[in-house]
Design an enzyme around this catalytic site. Structure first.
Site, mmCIF file in Angstrom:
data_model
loop_
_atom_site.group_PDB
_atom_site.id
_atom_site.type_symbol
_atom_site.label_atom_id
_atom_site.label_comp_id
_atom_site.label_asym_id
_atom_site.label_seq_id
_atom_site.Cartn_x
_atom_site.Cartn_y
_atom_site.Cartn_z
ATOM 1 N N CYS A 146 0.837 -1.251 0.035
ATOM 2 C CA CYS A 146 -0.083 0.091 -0.028
ATOM 3 C C CYS A 146 0.842 1.224 0.073
ATOM 4 C CB CYS A 146 -0.778 -0.251 1.073
ATOM 5 S SG CYS A 146 -1.756 1.510 1.464
ATOM 6 N N CYS A 161 -0.086 3.686 2.822
ATOM 7 C CA CYS A 161 0.451 3.213 4.152
ATOM 8 C C CYS A 161 2.246 3.786 4.193
ATOM 9 C CB CYS A 161 0.320 1.741 4.160
ATOM 10 S SG CYS A 161 -1.209 1.249 4.087
#
Length: 148
Positions: free
Chosen positions: A69, A72
């Site tokens: 991600c 993230c």
């Protein structure tokens, strides 16, 4: 904070009682000796996650993330800055939802990154999406109330 605070060691899972007034002094686990309040982000597995969520009496902010991600990974340094800024007033941890998908299923997580603020065994609030450190700090302060 004059009363004792229960903190779970992220390393060994031992519950510890720490005088609230001494949280800033860097208390250590009575079992393994690792620091309990570091201002750093602890990496959790499922067992440590569950023990800390259930047992900690200091607000706990958990970042639910995955290595694939992009947002993230972009938020990780901001999350670390917020952890340092709130050292002694909240603890910060992260759990990899790719390695531990059961946590996403159990908590109904539909998107990451997601921050969940836990306090005294209950979910207080959620903050979805990548955020700068200042927003993370404001979220914790506003949702945790007098504890932070």
């Amino acid at each position: 904070m004059a009363e004792n605070v229960k903190l779970t060691c992220a390393t060994c899972g031992q519950a510890n009682r720490i005088p609230g007034a001494r949280l800033a002094e860097g208390p250590k686990c009575g079992s393994c000796g690792d620091p309990l309040v570091t201002g750093k982000v602890a990496e959790l597995d499922m067992a440590a996650h569950d023990r800390m969520v259930r047992g900690d009496e200091l607000p706990l902010v958990v970042d639910y993330w995955a290595p694939w991600c992009g947002p993230c990974r972009m938020m990780a340094p901001e999350f670390a800055r917020a952890a340092q800024a709130l050292k002694g007033r909240a603890r910060f941890a992260k759990i990899n939802t790719q390695d531990f998908p059961a946590v996403s299923q159990r908590l109904g997580i539909r998107g990451i990154p997601l921050l969940i603020l836990w306090h005294r065994g209950r979910e207080v609030a959620r903050l979805p999406g990548a955020r700068p450190a200042a927003e993370i700090e404001a979220f914790v302060r506003s949702q945790a109330g007098a504890a932070v």
